[in-house]
Design a protein around this motif. Structure first.
Motif, PDB file in Angstrom:
ATOM      1  N   GLY A  18      -1.827 -20.980  45.198  1.00 20.08           N
ATOM      2  CA  GLY A  18      -2.675 -20.438  46.252  1.00 20.08           C
ATOM      3  C   GLY A  18      -1.973 -19.538  47.237  1.00 20.08           C
ATOM      4  O   GLY A  18      -1.128 -18.723  46.877  1.00 20.08           O
ATOM      5  N   ASP A  19      -2.310 -19.696  48.495  1.00 19.96           N
ATOM      6  CA  ASP A  19      -1.853 -18.796  49.556  1.00 19.96           C
ATOM      7  C   ASP A  19      -0.342 -18.808  49.761  1.00 19.96           C
ATOM      8  O   ASP A  19       0.202 -17.852  50.294  1.00 19.96           O
ATOM      9  CB  ASP A  19      -2.531 -19.149  50.887  1.00 19.96           C
ATOM     10  N   VAL A  20       0.336 -19.873  49.345  1.00 20.03           N
ATOM     11  CA  VAL A  20       1.774 -19.953  49.603  1.00 20.03           C
ATOM     12  C   VAL A  20       2.614 -19.264  48.536  1.00 20.03           C
ATOM     13  O   VAL A  20       3.824 -19.155  48.674  1.00 20.03           O
ATOM     14  CB  VAL A  20       2.260 -21.413  49.786  1.00 20.03           C
ATOM     15  N   ASP A  22       2.988 -15.784  45.631  1.00 24.23           N
ATOM     16  CA  ASP A  22       2.704 -14.358  45.549  1.00 24.23           C
ATOM     17  C   ASP A  22       1.276 -14.089  45.084  1.00 24.23           C
ATOM     18  O   ASP A  22       0.707 -14.861  44.323  1.00 24.23           O
ATOM     19  CB  ASP A  22       3.699 -13.700  44.582  1.00 24.23           C
ATOM     20  N   PRO A  24      -2.835 -12.219  45.998  1.00 23.06           N
ATOM     21  CA  PRO A  24      -3.849 -12.207  47.052  1.00 23.06           C
ATOM     22  C   PRO A  24      -4.214 -13.616  47.517  1.00 23.06           C
ATOM     23  O   PRO A  24      -4.152 -14.570  46.756  1.00 23.06           O
ATOM     24  CB  PRO A  24      -5.052 -11.524  46.393  1.00 23.06           C
ATOM     25  N   MET A  25      -4.567 -13.708  48.786  1.00 25.03           N
ATOM     26  CA  MET A  25      -4.962 -14.992  49.366  1.00 25.03           C
ATOM     27  C   MET A  25      -6.461 -15.172  49.189  1.00 25.03           C
ATOM     28  O   MET A  25      -7.253 -14.877  50.086  1.00 25.03           O
ATOM     29  CB  MET A  25      -4.558 -15.036  50.834  1.00 25.03           C
ATOM     30  N   LEU A  26      -6.829 -15.657  47.999  1.00 26.57           N
ATOM     31  CA  LEU A  26      -8.230 -15.840  47.647  1.00 26.57           C
ATOM     32  C   LEU A  26      -8.447 -17.266  47.149  1.00 26.57           C
ATOM     33  O   LEU A  26      -7.656 -17.772  46.338  1.00 26.57           O
ATOM     34  CB  LEU A  26      -8.641 -14.855  46.543  1.00 26.57           C
ATOM     35  N   ALA A  27      -9.529 -17.891  47.594  1.00 24.76           N
ATOM     36  CA  ALA A  27      -9.796 -19.275  47.197  1.00 24.76           C
ATOM     37  C   ALA A  27      -9.969 -19.397  45.687  1.00 24.76           C
ATOM     38  O   ALA A  27      -9.480 -20.354  45.074  1.00 24.76           O
ATOM     39  CB  ALA A  27     -11.044 -19.780  47.918  1.00 24.76           C
ATOM     40  N   LYS A  29      -8.623 -17.586  43.374  1.00 25.79           N
ATOM     41  CA  LYS A  29      -7.303 -17.462  42.741  1.00 25.79           C
ATOM     42  C   LYS A  29      -6.591 -18.807  42.801  1.00 25.79           C
ATOM     43  O   LYS A  29      -6.041 -19.286  41.802  1.00 25.79           O
ATOM     44  CB  LYS A  29      -6.462 -16.391  43.441  1.00 25.79           C
ATOM     45  N   ALA A  30      -6.594 -19.442  43.968  1.00 27.90           N
ATOM     46  CA  ALA A  30      -5.941 -20.744  44.137  1.00 27.90           C
ATOM     47  C   ALA A  30      -6.568 -21.792  43.220  1.00 27.90           C
ATOM     48  O   ALA A  30      -5.860 -22.619  42.635  1.00 27.90           O
ATOM     49  CB  ALA A  30      -6.039 -21.193  45.593  1.00 27.90           C
TER      50      ALA A  30
END
Length: 124
Positions: A18-20, A22, A24-27, A29-30
């Motif tokens: 997820g966000d931590v 490399d 994009p910070m997308l839910a 994606k996580a």
């Protein structure tokens, strides 16, 4: 946080998604990374197709994208086809007064496989 292909960090037994890591910070994606990580832990082959993760910029007009860009395809030497459709040619868009925008679809020249889709306009 640096991770390998199985989302392992340099600390044994510690994984990261997820966000931590490399990207994009997308839910969504996580979520895909979490599923892939657990599949790896279960002895299966967990994989995330990052080309299939969409992104959107909530501006006016909105911009949405998924897959490769033309620049990425050119850089990779991929022969591709391109189709562009302007919202102004769409009857519904004209009827609701939102005809500014376009859709671009990039396909593999040999197979017609969709490689990227990019939209700019209302509700992209």
């Amino acid at each position: 946080v640096e991770v390998d292909d199985e989302f392992k960090t340099n600390v044994p037994g510690v994984f990261a998604i997820g966000d931590v890591i490399d990207g994009p910070m997308l839910a969504h994606k996580a979520e895909e990374e979490g599923i892939a990580c657990v599949e790896n832990l279960a002895g299966k082959h967990g994989h995330v197709n990052y080309d299939a993760i969409p992104g959107v910029v909530y501006t006016n007009p909105e911009v949405a994208t998924v897959g490769k860009t033309e620049d990425e395809l050119k850089e990779a030497g991929v022969e591709y086809g391109k189709g562009v459709f302007n919202f102004s040619a769409n009857s519904r868009a004209r009827c609701v007064g939102e005809s500014a925008g376009m859709v671009k679809v990039l396909t593999d020249k040999a197979t017609d496989r969709i490689l990227g889709v990019h939209i700019m306009g209302p509700n992209a």
